[in-house]
Design a protein around this motif. Structure first.
Motif, PDB file in Angstrom:
ATOM      1  N   ALA A 275     -54.816  86.651  79.322  1.00 38.87           N
ATOM      2  CA  ALA A 275     -53.535  86.231  79.897  1.00 38.87           C
ATOM      3  C   ALA A 275     -52.882  85.167  79.027  1.00 38.87           C
ATOM      4  O   ALA A 275     -51.672  85.199  78.784  1.00 38.87           O
ATOM      5  N   LEU A 276     -53.675  84.227  78.525  1.00 37.30           N
ATOM      6  CA  LEU A 276     -53.108  83.170  77.679  1.00 37.30           C
ATOM      7  C   LEU A 276     -52.544  83.758  76.393  1.00 37.30           C
ATOM      8  O   LEU A 276     -51.501  83.323  75.901  1.00 37.30           O
ATOM      9  N   ARG A 277     -53.238  84.763  75.884  1.00 42.15           N
ATOM     10  CA  ARG A 277     -52.750  85.400  74.663  1.00 42.15           C
ATOM     11  C   ARG A 277     -51.440  86.132  74.921  1.00 42.15           C
ATOM     12  O   ARG A 277     -50.496  86.053  74.138  1.00 42.15           O
ATOM     13  N   ARG A 278     -51.368  86.806  76.056  1.00 36.55           N
ATOM     14  CA  ARG A 278     -50.154  87.587  76.333  1.00 36.55           C
ATOM     15  C   ARG A 278     -48.907  86.733  76.446  1.00 36.55           C
ATOM     16  O   ARG A 278     -47.823  87.168  76.105  1.00 36.55           O
TER      17      ARG A 278
ATOM     18  N   ALA B 229     -42.494  87.274  76.690  1.00 39.45           N
ATOM     19  CA  ALA B 229     -43.829  87.311  77.289  1.00 39.45           C
ATOM     20  C   ALA B 229     -43.821  88.171  78.539  1.00 39.45           C
ATOM     21  O   ALA B 229     -44.741  88.959  78.774  1.00 39.45           O
ATOM     22  N   VAL B 230     -42.774  88.056  79.339  1.00 37.61           N
ATOM     23  CA  VAL B 230     -42.686  88.875  80.553  1.00 37.61           C
ATOM     24  C   VAL B 230     -42.601  90.346  80.170  1.00 37.61           C
ATOM     25  O   VAL B 230     -43.343  91.188  80.697  1.00 37.61           O
ATOM     26  N   ALA B 231     -41.707  90.650  79.217  1.00 40.14           N
ATOM     27  CA  ALA B 231     -41.530  92.048  78.818  1.00 40.14           C
ATOM     28  C   ALA B 231     -42.840  92.638  78.311  1.00 40.14           C
ATOM     29  O   ALA B 231     -43.226  93.747  78.687  1.00 40.14           O
ATOM     30  N   ASP B 232     -43.556  91.855  77.476  1.00 36.87           N
ATOM     31  CA  ASP B 232     -44.815  92.357  76.916  1.00 36.87           C
ATOM     32  C   ASP B 232     -45.890  92.490  77.981  1.00 36.87           C
ATOM     33  O   ASP B 232     -46.779  93.329  77.883  1.00 36.87           O
ATOM     34  N   ALA B 233     -45.824  91.590  78.949  1.00 36.41           N
ATOM     35  CA  ALA B 233     -46.923  91.514  79.892  1.00 36.41           C
ATOM     36  C   ALA B 233     -46.826  92.553  80.997  1.00 36.41           C
ATOM     37  O   ALA B 233     -47.800  92.808  81.689  1.00 36.41           O
TER      38      ALA B 233
END
Ligand SMILES: Nc1ncnc2c1ncn2[C@@H]1O[C@H](COP(=O)(O)OP(=O)(O)OP(=O)(O)O)[C@@H](O)[C@H]1O
Ligand SMILES: Nc1ncnc2c1ncn2[C@@H]1O[C@H](COP(=O)(O)OP(=O)(O)OP(=O)(O)O)[C@@H](O)[C@H]1O
Ligand SMILES: [Mg+2]
Ligand SMILES: [Mg+2]
Lengths: 266, 479, 196
Positions: free
Chosen positions: B121-124, B179-183
């Motif tokens: 999660a931290l990486r994402r 980050a939201v889009a990737d996650a």
């Protein structure tokens, strides 16, 4: 400025012990000492405490900085005893109105001051070497403390440094809005009280929001919690507690053998 | 993975007569990405809280039903992840990694799975530090990212985001959006509240507009909604893309110097800065998160003692106190001359009702009661706070609180006004109202300094800009 | 399920009780410094120093009045003591025992009314009992070496009076003031305010 970080060198052999073990050791040690009023047992205890300090990774300078209010308290004890000691036997050194200084008074004062130091130091050492998160984890895992309460208290404890910042912000807000006390001491007191009250209100508000945030992440969902950070209570931890009890008993025994023992009750 | 059904939903907060939201019928299918819009105070945050199951039964009154996958949201919290506007109140633990792990522990995730999920999660979200980093040492943008990681680690089926980028600098906002889009997994349902539509559009495929009085005003794919209702929505306060606002720059050149800052600084928060503020001029202070903008605002406002350098007020501004620097002035004198608006609106408030809050400044600076009432009423009406006059400032919606905090400073009509982020979280209508108020003040010969990340605001009002840079940060990597 | 009537603690109850405890733990810590600093000032009649005592007992009564759940007074006073120990109190670990003793006093008062009544008399009783707990502890532990009539008894009495006024009445007034600000809306103590 309040600092919350543990001040010990992390690798020190005893600083690494389980927080519950450290706490229990300190408790056992001090509770035994509490039983007496004589100067000998606490003096031995203080010697022991100072001797084990390096094992906890606390430097003497750090201890002195944390312990300085104790000296003020020692002064207070002396003044009070000079005026109100129960035992005024022995040679009289000074006598002026209510002020009576006798041998008995001085021995009692020495006993009380040493006892205060002996009892306070273990607490200071334990808390200076213990991270609050580890303490909460250990309380939950090794002392069977209820997890919801330990974690709730831990989350609230995180607010301590924020309280200090908040105090500054509130004072600034008042100033910006045209509210200050000037030189009037009564106005100053009122402003102080109003800032303190606002701080408490703000803290409770933060607490309410924090509780919502914790619920949002399933804090009180009823699912059994797992633990990400394991705390272990090993044989070395048990040994620490037992040693603390033995050392305290030894100090007490020495005092009894020397005939200086004065029980607290009786 | 989760679907949402609202039927005639309404909620009235305890202590309020009006319903915060009412008559909402809405169906969001699993995997949809919805942008929730509406004027300030329309009930967006309340609706998100309801979906997250965070409206306690004992704190208000409910109408209609909300269902997440057919369940009461209070029982479906496992499926929902929510990110509020203010990250600071969402961090629970002292170390960053522990904070992400907190939610996983609560859900009974097996211990050996926790740390890999935390790290993932931290990486994402692109969190730049080790997981031992103390949460107290994070800037606002970093806190926001950490809070997002804590939410994503739970792998929610429904992700709720309430203005996740307010208060972030443009780079930080882009990072969080990315980050939201990737996650997002393909089947995660997203409901996003964001006033600045243009930036949010790439994340969503559907727009829902709440009507302040109750119900849903428009619903559909973004292009269709804006094509059909663009004009009306813009008038009602929605930031419809393509509807620009006319600029309000100064008509006349700036006048005399009001305040001079000379090598003004406060190590380590603000590096020495030179600055002149003039009458009839709007100066915008820009710069990334943590550059020291708010610190500068406090120093200029006479609220903190400078660490280095000096602040000098002109004789015109200082009046009787010409020989002392502003931070030594008595508070009533200061409030009459230099007005300050804090970055966090709640820091501004000192009384228990909106009306008292507005009346305080005029009273302290010696206005008559009649004059005070007139000022207060005018401001209440102009900033559409009149129906909230008796409310406690701390119960206002994000945008309402912001408006009130700006209004408290406007109430004393100070010669110099210093505002920290006056426009964040505002709908288009109030935004324009605020720009107009500040422009009027400037045109009447006052000085206006605004700290801001809002590029539209700078384009509309600022006559001059000053950009601060982050002082060297010994503590860590600046992302 | 109606939370307010049940004795189970909600998350807000736990966190807010903890926050009150933490806030007062900081106050205790500062108050400890003040106590030491005023030692000399009170030298003319040291038992009078006990008038400062009441402040140490506020969280017990305050939490009882706000949270209204069994254990609130005890929990809050104890956590406050732990926090002041964590911050470095001159009384270190002993304050935790003291906190327990003091908390039990207030707890007994609320329990005597079965956690149903939180009116002024109950608050005052809670203040008096927490003062009694504190006085007993100090009588036995701290003041053993002092003269009985000129010090230990007046000190104990002043402690109880201070606790009754400052902690009992004071906490009740504080609760009302807090309720008026709206922060207690999630608690029964904060209900019944006017609508706007
Ligand atoms: N805790 C509360 N107590 C009482 N009233 C509240 C509370 N929270 C919000 N309200 C009121 O409910 C209404 C809706 O608030 P909400 O925060 O949902 O608005 P919003 O659409 O998110 O607005 P904004 O864009 O300004 O954040 C507002 O009028 C607000 O004053
Ligand atoms: N009370 C404080 N004590 C110590 N450091 C602080 C304090 N307040 C802020 N800082 C630090 O000082 C620096 C400047 O902070 P400031 O709030 O002025 O930044 P800013 O430019 O306003 O940022 P933002 O855009 O996020 O509001 C930051 O690195 C911040 O972490
Ligand atoms: Mg909102
Ligand atoms: Mg700022």
């Amino acid at each position: 400025m309040i600092d919350l970080e543990p001040v010990a060198t992390p690798g020190a052999p005893l600083a690494r012990r389980n927080p519950v073990a450290k706490l229990a050791a300190a408790m056992v040690f001090t509770i035994v000492l509490v039983a007496t009023l004589d100067p000998v047992a606490p003096a031995i205890a203080i010697a022991v405490e100072l001797a084990v300090l390096p094992l906890f990774g606390v430097r003497y300078r750090v201890l002195a900085r944390r312990a300085w209010p104790l000296l003020a308290a020692a002064g207070g004890i002396l003044v009070t005893l000079v005026l109100f000691a129960a035992d005024r036997s022995g040679r009289v050194f000074v006598e002026a109105g209510p002020v009576v200084v006798t041998e008995g008074v001085l021995v009692t004062a020495l006993g009380l001051v040493l006892r205060m130091l002996a009892v306070a130091l273990p607490g200071i050492i334990v808390f200076a070497t213990t991270d609050p998160t580890d303490l909460a984890d250990a309380l939950i895992q090794n002392a069977k403390a209820p997890a919801r309460f330990a974690i709730g208290a831990l989350a609230a404890f995180r607010l301590v440094p924020l309280l200090e910042q908040e105090w500054r912000m509130i004072s600034m807000a008042r100033r910006a809005r045209g509210v200050d006390a000037g030189r009037n001491p009564i106005a100053k007191l009122r402003l102080f009280a109003s800032i303190a009250f606002t701080l408490l209100v703000g803290a409770i508000r933060r607490g309410t929001r924090l509780a919502v945030a914790m619920d949002a992440r399933g804090f009180d969902a009823g699912t059994p919690r797992t633990v990400a950070r394991r705390q272990r209570f090993t044989r070395a931890d048990a040994l620490l507690v037992v040693t603390a009890a033995l050392l305290a008993a030894a100090a007490l025994t020495t005092s009894i053998l020397l005939g200086t023992f004065r029980p607290l009750i009786g | 993975m989760s679907g949402v059904v609202l039927r005639g939903f309404g909620w009235r907060h305890g202590g309020r007569r009006r319903w915060a939201v009412r008559g909402v019928d809405l169906r969001v299918e699993s995997g949809e990405r919805v942008l929730l819009l509406g004027a300030s105070g329309a009930g967006k945050s309340t609706l998100l809280a309801a979906l997250a199951g965070l409206l306690p039964e004992d704190s208000g009154e409910q109408e209609g039903t909300v269902e997440i996958d057919g369940l009461d949201p209070r029982k479906a919290r496992e499926r929902v992840g929510v990110l509020f506007q203010d990250p600071e109140t969402q961090l629970v633990m002292a170390r960053s990694g522990d904070d992400v792990a907190f939610g996983l522990e609560n859900r009974g995730v097996p211990a050996e799975e926790i740390w890999p999920r935390v790290d993932e999660a931290l990486r994402r979200v692109g969190f730049p530090y080790h997981r031992d980093r103390p949460t107290a040492a994070l800037s606002g943008g970093e806190q926001q990212r950490l809070a997002l990681a804590g939410t994503l680690a739970l792998r929610p089926g429904l992700l709720l985001l309430d203005e996740p980028t307010a208060n972030l600098d443009p780079t930080g906002a882009t990072l969080v959006r990315r980050a939201v889009a990737d996650a997002l997994d393909a089947d995660t349902t997203l409901i996003l509240v964001e006033h600045r539509v243009a930036e949010a559009l790439p994340l969503v495929d559907r727009v829902v507009v709440l009507e302040p009085g109750g119900g849903v005003r428009a619903d559909g794919p973004p292009e269709a909604v804006f094509a059909a209702h663009g004009e009306a929505l813009a008038a009602a306060g929605v930031w419809v893309p393509g509807h620009t606002v006319p600029p309000r720059h100064a008509g006349t050149p700036a006048g005399d110097v009001l305040l001079t800052a000379d090598r003004l600084g406060l190590p380590p928060r603000l590096a020495p800065t030179d600055l002149r503020v003039r009458t009839g001029e709007a100066l915008a202070v820009l710069g990334p998160n943590g550059a020291g903008k708010s610190t500068l605002a406090l120093l200029l406002g006479g609220l903190t003692r400078p660490g280095t350098g000096t602040v000098t007020a002109s004789a015109d501004l200082a009046g009787r106190d010409a020989r002392t620097p502003p931070h030594r002035w008595r508070a009533p004198a200061l409030a009459g001359r230099i007005g300050s608006v804090f970055q966090d609106p709640e820091h501004q408030f000192v009384t228990a009702t909106v009306r008292d809050e507005l009346a305080l400044g005029p009273r302290r600076t010696g206005r008559s009661e009649a004059e005070t009432t007139a000022t207060v009423d005018a401001l209440l009406e102009r900033l559409r706070l009149d129906r909230l006059a008796g409310a406690n400032p701390y119960t206002l919606s994000g945008g309402e609180a912001r408006r009130l905090s700006v209004a408290t400073a406007l109430a004393t009509a100070p010669r110099l006004l210093i505002c920290d982020e006056p426009t964040f979280g505002q709908d288009r209508r109030t935004w324009r109202e605020l720009v107009d108020l500040l422009a009027e003040l400037r045109d009447a010969g006052h000085g206006v300094v605004t700290v801001t990340h809002d590029a539209d605001f700078v384009a509309a009002l600022a006559d001059r800009t000053l950009t601060l840079h982050r002082p060297a940060d010994p503590g860590g990597v600046d992302p | 399920m109606n939370h307010t009537d049940s004795n189970r603690w909600r998350t807000v109850d736990i966190v807010v009780a903890s926050v009150i405890a933490v806030a007062f733990g900081v106050v205790f810590w500062a108050w400890g410094l003040l106590w030491s600093a005023t030692d000399a000032a009170f030298a003319f009649f040291p038992p009078a120093q006990a008038v400062l005592y009441g402040v140490w007992l506020i969280p017990a009564v305050l939490a009882g009045l706000i949270i209204r759940k069994p254990g609130a007074a005890l929990y809050c006073e104890t956590v406050a003591a732990i926090v002041s120990a964590l911050l470095g109190s001159q009384w270190a670990g002993i304050v935790i025992l003291q906190g327990l003793m003091q908390g039990i006093g207030a707890e007994l008062a609320f329990a005597a009314f079965r956690y149903r009544s939180f009116k002024l008399p109950v608050a005052v009783l809670a203040g008096a009992l927490t003062g009694l707990g504190a006085a007993i502890f100090d009588f036995v532990y701290w003041n053993k070496a002092y003269d009985l009539t000129s010090y230990r008894i007046p000190y104990a009495l002043i402690t109880i009076v201070s606790a009754t006024v400052v902690a009992g009445f004071g906490a009740w007034v504080l609760t009302r003031a807090l309720a008026n600000t709206g922060v207690l809306d999630r608690f029964p103590a904060g209900r019944d305010r006017a609508l706007v």
